[in-house]
Design a protein around this motif. Structure first.
Motif, PDB file in Angstrom:
ATOM      1  N   UNK A  43       0.844  -1.200   0.000  1.00 58.22           N
ATOM      2  CA  UNK A  43       0.000   0.000   0.000  1.00 58.22           C
ATOM      3  C   UNK A  43       0.882   1.254   0.000  1.00 58.22           C
ATOM      4  N   UNK A  44       0.246   2.406   0.161  1.00 55.85           N
ATOM      5  CA  UNK A  44       0.962   3.684   0.116  1.00 55.85           C
ATOM      6  C   UNK A  44       2.070   3.807   1.153  1.00 55.85           C
ATOM      7  N   UNK A  45       1.903   3.120   2.275  1.00 57.96           N
ATOM      8  CA  UNK A  45       2.889   3.249   3.348  1.00 57.96           C
ATOM      9  C   UNK A  45       3.974   2.186   3.268  1.00 57.96           C
ATOM     10  N   UNK A  46       3.907   1.335   2.252  1.00 57.92           N
ATOM     11  CA  UNK A  46       4.940   0.314   2.088  1.00 57.92           C
ATOM     12  C   UNK A  46       4.613  -0.990   2.785  1.00 57.92           C
ATOM     13  N   UNK A  47       3.417  -1.103   3.358  1.00 55.71           N
ATOM     14  CA  UNK A  47       3.030  -2.372   3.998  1.00 55.71           C
ATOM     15  C   UNK A  47       2.785  -3.415   2.908  1.00 55.71           C
ATOM     16  N   UNK A  48       3.425  -4.568   3.046  1.00 50.87           N
ATOM     17  CA  UNK A  48       3.338  -5.607   2.021  1.00 50.87           C
ATOM     18  C   UNK A  48       2.003  -6.357   2.106  1.00 50.87           C
ATOM     19  N   UNK A  49       1.331  -6.472   0.961  1.00 59.45           N
ATOM     20  CA  UNK A  49       0.049  -7.179   0.899  1.00 59.45           C
ATOM     21  C   UNK A  49       0.202  -8.550   0.258  1.00 59.45           C
ATOM     22  N   UNK A  50       1.174  -8.668  -0.617  1.00 56.86           N
ATOM     23  CA  UNK A  50       1.419  -9.965  -1.272  1.00 56.86           C
ATOM     24  C   UNK A  50       2.873  -9.982  -1.729  1.00 56.86           C
ATOM     25  N   UNK A  51       3.469 -11.139  -1.715  1.00 59.53           N
ATOM     26  CA  UNK A  51       4.871 -11.229  -2.140  1.00 59.53           C
ATOM     27  C   UNK A  51       5.153 -12.590  -2.745  1.00 59.53           C
ATOM     28  N   UNK A  52       6.144 -12.631  -3.614  1.00 62.19           N
ATOM     29  CA  UNK A  52       6.581 -13.907  -4.184  1.00 62.19           C
ATOM     30  C   UNK A  52       8.101 -13.845  -4.366  1.00 62.19           C
ATOM     31  N   UNK A  53       8.750 -14.974  -4.146  1.00 59.34           N
ATOM     32  CA  UNK A  53      10.196 -15.055  -4.363  1.00 59.34           C
ATOM     33  C   UNK A  53      10.453 -16.010  -5.510  1.00 59.34           C
ATOM     34  N   UNK A  54      11.214 -15.553  -6.500  1.00 62.91           N
ATOM     35  CA  UNK A  54      11.506 -16.395  -7.659  1.00 62.91           C
ATOM     36  C   UNK A  54      13.026 -16.468  -7.837  1.00 62.91           C
ATOM     37  N   UNK A  55      13.519 -17.562  -8.410  1.00 62.47           N
ATOM     38  CA  UNK A  55      14.966 -17.607  -8.641  1.00 62.47           C
ATOM     39  C   UNK A  55      15.368 -16.631  -9.747  1.00 62.47           C
ATOM     40  N   UNK A  56      16.504 -15.978  -9.574  1.00 60.22           N
ATOM     41  CA  UNK A  56      17.026 -15.107 -10.637  1.00 60.22           C
ATOM     42  C   UNK A  56      17.775 -16.009 -11.611  1.00 60.22           C
ATOM     43  N   UNK A  57      17.135 -16.302 -12.736  1.00 58.22           N
ATOM     44  CA  UNK A  57      17.765 -17.179 -13.729  1.00 58.22           C
ATOM     45  C   UNK A  57      18.182 -16.339 -14.926  1.00 58.22           C
ATOM     46  N   UNK A  58      17.690 -16.663 -16.119  1.00 57.19           N
ATOM     47  CA  UNK A  58      18.031 -15.830 -17.273  1.00 57.19           C
ATOM     48  C   UNK A  58      17.185 -14.564 -17.236  1.00 57.19           C
ATOM     49  N   UNK A  59      17.595 -13.564 -18.016  1.00 60.41           N
ATOM     50  CA  UNK A  59      16.844 -12.306 -18.044  1.00 60.41           C
ATOM     51  C   UNK A  59      15.403 -12.534 -18.515  1.00 60.41           C
ATOM     52  N   UNK A  60      15.171 -13.195 -19.687  1.00 62.47           N
ATOM     53  CA  UNK A  60      13.782 -13.337 -20.146  1.00 62.47           C
ATOM     54  C   UNK A  60      12.921 -14.142 -19.181  1.00 62.47           C
ATOM     55  N   UNK A  61      13.470 -15.234 -18.661  1.00 63.91           N
ATOM     56  CA  UNK A  61      12.691 -16.089 -17.759  1.00 63.91           C
ATOM     57  C   UNK A  61      12.315 -15.331 -16.485  1.00 63.91           C
TER      58      UNK A  61
END
Ligand code: ZN
Length: 284
Positions: free
Chosen positions: A22-40
């Motif tokens: 939200x406006x104050x930076x409170x996280x509402x949803x998050x996901x962690x993904x591996x940093x692989x290739x740029x397009x992926x």
């Protein structure tokens, strides 16, 4: 009026964290993904934010070096990053065209400093330094409550560090400098030198050496920037007792010259692994 939602992305060398807040930076949803290739990696980021048509801005914190100077023709590009396939990527341009959002960009560590200031151990601090010690070493500086930028971003992880003469094969792991701070004190540096992941190193001599390097860096920053607070984060700092050894090293090196605040409130540890993406959410 519908509340505005903001997106944040923290690009790390091994993983990328996306968040909606939200406006104050409170996280509402998050996901962690591996940093692989740029397009992926960009495809997966696009997929996550595609669920949030209400987004109005996207803040991006990236590993460096990255061009953050808006007047540069390379603004928003990752520069000569050692991560294969990522050098010269127009990160800002790619994300803008995929997500059709205004994008604000800074380094991952500057975002982490912002996150610590808003939600973490640096709450209310106006002048402080944030350093992460993990796969790499990087740092951000807050002056007067704002991220300090010069002609580009700081490169605290690559500062030269006086050290004992190396006698074995180890000469540091930085591909550019060898024995800079990152080259001798990052997780990969410890692994190369001591033959196992820092998570499994139990030799007190290894941690004494690590603490000396970090104390030298912290004391140097203390002398050059006179911060109110120095925050240390990153995986290597999870080692029990390390923060206390760093404090003791700073005290020893100072020799009571500068009147420092009590070390246990001056050199503090961050355990917030979402500080980077929290800071990215706040970028406008
Ligand atoms: Zn270096």
């Amino acid at each position: 009026m519908k509340p505005a939602h903001h997106g944040g992305v923290e690009f790390g060398g091994t993983k990328t964290i996306c968040a909606v807040g939200d406006d104050t930076g409170v996280i509402l949803d998050t996901v962690t993904i591996p940093t692989t290739t740029v397009p992926e990696t960009l495809n997966r980021i696009q997929e996550f934010f595609g669920h949030y048509p209400s987004l109005t801005t996207l803040g991006v914190g990236s590993f460096g070096p990255v061009e953050i100077n808006p007047t540069s023709s390379l603004y928003g590009h990752i520069l000569n990053a050692p991560k294969p396939g990522w050098a010269n990527t127009d990160l800002k341009g790619e994300l803008e065209s995929r997500l059709q959002l205004p994008i604000a960009l800074d380094t991952d560590v500057n975002c982490a400093a912002l996150g610590e200031q808003q939600f973490g151990v640096a709450k209310a601090a106006q002048h402080f330094v944030y350093i992460t010690i993990g796969t790499g070493i990087g740092g951000g500086v807050m002056q007067g409550g704002r991220i300090q930028h010069g002609a580009s971003h700081l490169e605290l992880g690559h500062m030269p560090i006086p050290h004992e003469p190396f006698t074995g094969e180890f000469r540091g792991v930085c591909p550019f400098h060898g024995d800079c701070l990152e080259g001798i004190a990052s997780g990969p540096a410890m692994e190369k030198r001591w033959g196992k992941s820092s998570r499994h190193i139990t030799d007190p001599a290894a941690w004494k050496t690590e603490a000396e390097y970090l104390a030298t860096a912290v004391y140097t920053l203390s002398l050059t920037l006179a911060p109110e607070l120095i925050v240390l984060g990153g995986g290597v700092m999870n080692q029990p007792g390390l923060i206390e050894q760093v404090r003791a090293g700073v005290e020893h090196q100072n020799r009571a010259y500068v009147s420092l605040p009590p070390l246990n409130t001056y050199v503090v540890r961050s355990t917030n692994t979402l500080n980077g993406v929290q800071g990215a959410l706040l970028l406008r």
